[in-house]
Design a protein around this motif. Structure first.
Motif: not given
Length: 809
Positions: A551, A554, A600, A624, A631, A784
């Motif tokens: 994904g 982060l 992700g 997520e 997402p 988000f």
């Protein structure tokens, strides 16, 4: 090779292996008849229920209980519960006659020759001529089972040794006898590869075949060295784990998982069956292993072995390790190693091997002490156990999870250079002379310096008979990026390599840590689409790493949020979304080839592709929520769109929305490719499953070419997505409040759920309305970014980055 279509299989024996083999055939859609013996007598419970010995529930008790136990194991032996519909159970007394209707009979009863022969006597009475008949055994010579059987039985009889668990371990050893028709062997090698997803290894009928002969030898080498080098259990497992290209369970934890009794039985069997093996004495077990067996400390099956799981004073689980001198369990000690520290920055395993080989500490000493006798041993097993040395590498990679086989490791260290060092090694184990087999010396004398070499993008092996390099059989259908990267790379940055696969198809290969998606990956994917649109027919997004993608990066998101660079973060999310949409609307077909972890953003890229060619073992999900966001790479938009496409006038549409909402809200991850479809990540007609991971890229390439050659036309951007507005949002709010009231979710989970619902219901609209993809993407992005600014989301991201586990705050 014979032309057979396997529609129905009978598995005789429903123990651990029989039931799991049955499940794996059921996974691929084959009808399975699973049989076992009738119990000897009624249980007290059966008598109380009035069950008699004539009832099927009594007669099938053993087979049904065995299958039930198998189904409840974790990880599951089936791709989906739907697979179980392909299995019918029965017993030897009533149903042995039914084997007349099957294409393949697999015997998997207890490991005793006399019992196996009794079963084959029954099989001969009912089996149709031409039906395949194989025995799953790890130790009984195959030729002994063929003795006394009919000519047709002998021609169609073979050993097929599945490694446990059959769904997950790739090794399938094929062991013919002198009677076995070569066409049958060729068929089994091909069928196991293509349909069962196995690395099929042709073995000679020698004790323990290839995998266990070499695998148990290598484990016993380490077991003997433990005391000789004054090492601890946790030191050995740290040194012989992932840094060395071995599984995380390394040596002693693997023994605990498999069961110490299993390793002991194979070792004792080998000691008895290989009187002329120069290393025979090594198969005598060290005293500390005998003590564990005497104590019945056999590993996980007895709750303790080399390790023991306990609860500390606070009730937290803790894994203790066995202290060999005292034979008591103690807390694990932190293992430090200069060699391991040096390997951390080296991704290329071949280069990492050289660090191990030249190091000065305990880890390096163990590496040399365990590999030098192994190299000598494997060289001398050719041609005893196989005529082709590469099959030993195949067996160790597929059966024991080594990333490199022993001959590949030897190549990495330099064949001649290593031989010179082996000769001067002072401490030696039983059977270790420092001398290798003559064929290796002859290979080197002829100027051939390695066991393998790459020519024209294909890996070749040194053939001992012809004294030349040949293509590895069965690999013509594989695309191995490692073999073509050096000569076929068109463009590269820190995140992606674009590689020409030939025939007008290019591949975008991610190569960040865990293939996380960062700015370099986004740039690389877009560059690949640009190139493909300008000069090529199609694009594949795929790689040969351990996982497709874990994904989004982060760490990058966390840094931007902490520094409050919200404009930059908004721009980054917009680029991510735009890349997903470019995958969807590119002028050429884009095929994504996921496998293993596909989380992700990796899942979002897959959901936007024209076609997804995914490996059977694909663990896909939009996760997520676990880090406090929704997402943001098009996943929320995509599930909203798919819910809209599923709405019908005759249904309660809120229930369709609820199903999609919960998949994201509960961060559901598929446990197989089949479940990825059941969870809605894959769409009917837009995906296919490859059983053998080695074939994945080649299958993806074929599909990409088929789409291109059919006159590919990209779809048009959507403007007709139905969102439910307040009608749907009310359902979301009530559901989230109910979950919070029941203490199933935290207050922040409730807030996240309401934010997700707000996007999926179309934001600030009062009634069902049709909106565009662009509108939904903007809502998704705004939500988000707003969530990343929240303290609790930052806490979740930080916890995930530091512990690898989700935080519920």
């Amino acid at each position: 090779m014979i032309n057979k279509n396997i529609k129905k299989v009978a598995v005789l024996g429903s123990g651990v292996m029989g039931s799991r083999i049955a499940c794996h055939f059921a996974n691929i859609g084959v009808q399975v008849l699973l049989l076992d013996i009738v119990p000897k007598e009624l249980t007290v419970e059966e008598q109380a229920k009035g069950i008699t010995e004539q009832d099927q529930s009594f007669k099938n008790r053993i087979v049904n209980q065995s299958l039930g136990t198998t189904i409840r194991t974790n990880p599951s032996p089936v791709f989906s519960k739907q697979s179980l519909k392909n299995i019918t159970t029965g017993n030897f007394d009533d149903n042995m006659k039914d084997i007349a209707a099957v294409d393949w009979i697999i015997e998997a009863v207890v490991e005793r020759l006399d019992i196996k022969k009794q079963v084959f006597d029954q099989v001969e009475q009912h089996r149709q001529q031409g039906t395949l008949i194989t025995s799953n055994t790890s130790g009984i010579p195959i030729h002994l089972m063929a003795e006394g059987r009919s000519d047709d039985f002998k021609r169609h009889f073979c050993g097929t040794h599945f490694f446990n668990p059959p769904r997950y371990l790739k090794l399938l050893e094929i062991i013919p006898t002198s009677y076995t028709d070569k066409a049958i062997v060729d068929f089994l090698m091909h069928y196991g590869d293509l349909f069962l997803g196995k690395t099929t290894v042709h073995c000679k009928d020698t004790p323990a075949f290839i995998g266990n002969r070499i695998g148990v030898y290598s484990m016993l080498v380490v077991a003997h060295l433990l005391e000789q080098l004054d090492l601890t259990i946790e030191e050995v497992d740290k040194f012989t784990g992932p840094a060395m290209g071995h599984p995380k369970s390394a040596t002693f934890r693997t023994s605990d998982v498999v069961g110490l009794d299993t390793m002991v039985n194979v070792a004792k069997g080998l000691y008895e069956q290989v009187p002329n093996d120069e290393a025979r004495e090594l198969f005598k077990l060290p005293n500390y292993i005998n003590k564990l067996v005497e104590n019945k400390w056999l590993g996980e099956k007895t709750k303790q072995g080399f390790y023991k799981k306990v609860k500390d004073e606070k009730g937290h689980s803790e894994i203790l390790v066995l202290d060999l001198p005292s034979m008591r369990y103690r807390k694990q000690q932190k293992v430090k190693s200069t060699t391991l520290e040096e390997t951390k920055s080296i991704d290329n395993l071949t280069e990492r091997m050289k660090v191990y080989a030249h190091g000065k500490d305990k880890a390096a000493t163990l590496f040399r002490a365990m590999h030098y006798p192994l190299f000598e041993y494997i060289s001398k097993r050719v041609p005893e156990i196989t005529d082709d040395f590469f099959r030993i590498d195949d067996a160790m990679r597929a059966g024991f999870g080594w990333e490199l086989g022993p001959f590949q490791i030897w190549d990495a260290l330099g064949v001649q250079e290593t031989i010179e060092k082996m000769k001067t090694e002072e401490k030696r184990l039983p059977g270790q002379s420092g001398e290798v087999a003559s064929w290796v010396s002859e290979m080197l004398a002829a100027g051939h310096t390695s066991f393998y070499k790459i020519e024209d993008g294909k890996r070749k092996y040194y053939d001992i008979t012809s004294k030349s390099y040949k293509d590895i059989p069965g690999t013509a259908s594989f695309i191995v990026l490692d073999d073509i990267r050096a000569t076929h790379t068109l463009w590269k940055n820190d995140g992606v390599s674009i590689i020409d696969l030939g025939d007008g198809v290019i591949n975008a290969e991610m190569h960040t840590k865990m293939n996380t998606i960062d700015a370099a990956v986004i740039e690389g994917i877009n560059k690949a689409i640009d190139l493909a649109e300008q000069q090529y027919k199609a694009l594949i997004i795929g790689n040969d790493g351990p996982n497709f993608s874990a994904g989004a990066n982060l760490g990058m998101i966390f840094t931007m949020a902490v520094e409050e660079k919200y404009d930059e973060l908004n721009h980054a999310v917009k680029l991510f979304q735009d890349t997903s949409m470019r995958i969807r609307y590119a002028r050429i077909p884009v095929v994504v080839a996921p496998f293993n972890l596909t989380l992700g953003g990796g899942c979002e890229f897959s959901m936007h592709a024209d076609f997804v060619q995914l490996h059977a073992e694909t663990y896909m999900g939009l996760v997520e929520f676990g880090v406090g966001v929704i997402p943001g790479g098009g996943g929320t938009k995509e599930f909203t769109q798919r819910a809209s496409d599923a709405y019908r006038e005759d249904q309660i549409v809120q229930n369709v929305l609820k199903e999609r909402f919960l998949t994201i809200g509960q961060a559901k991850v598929s446990t197989s490719a089949v479940e990825a479809f059941e969870l809605g990540y894959m769409q009917k007609g837009k995906y296919a499953i490859t059983m053998n991971r080695s074939r994945l890229l080649a299958d993806a390439k074929r599909k990409a070419l088929a789409l291109a050659d059919a006159g590919y036309t990209p779809p048009s951007p959507r403007k007709d997505i139905t969102v439910l507005g307040k009608q749907g949002l009310g359902i979301v709010y009530v559901g989230a409040n109910s979950m919070k009231s029941g203490n199933y979710i935290s207050a922040y989970d409730q807030e996240l759920s309401e934010k997700l619902g707000w996007v999926m219901c179309g934001g600030d609209v009062s009634a069902p309305t049709k909106v565009s993809e662009a509108y939904l993407l903007q809502l998704e992005r705004q939500t988000f970014v707003s969530l990343v600014s929240q303290k609790k989301t930052l806490e979740r991201i930080q916890h995930m980055l530091t512990t690898g586990k989700p935080l519920r705050n």
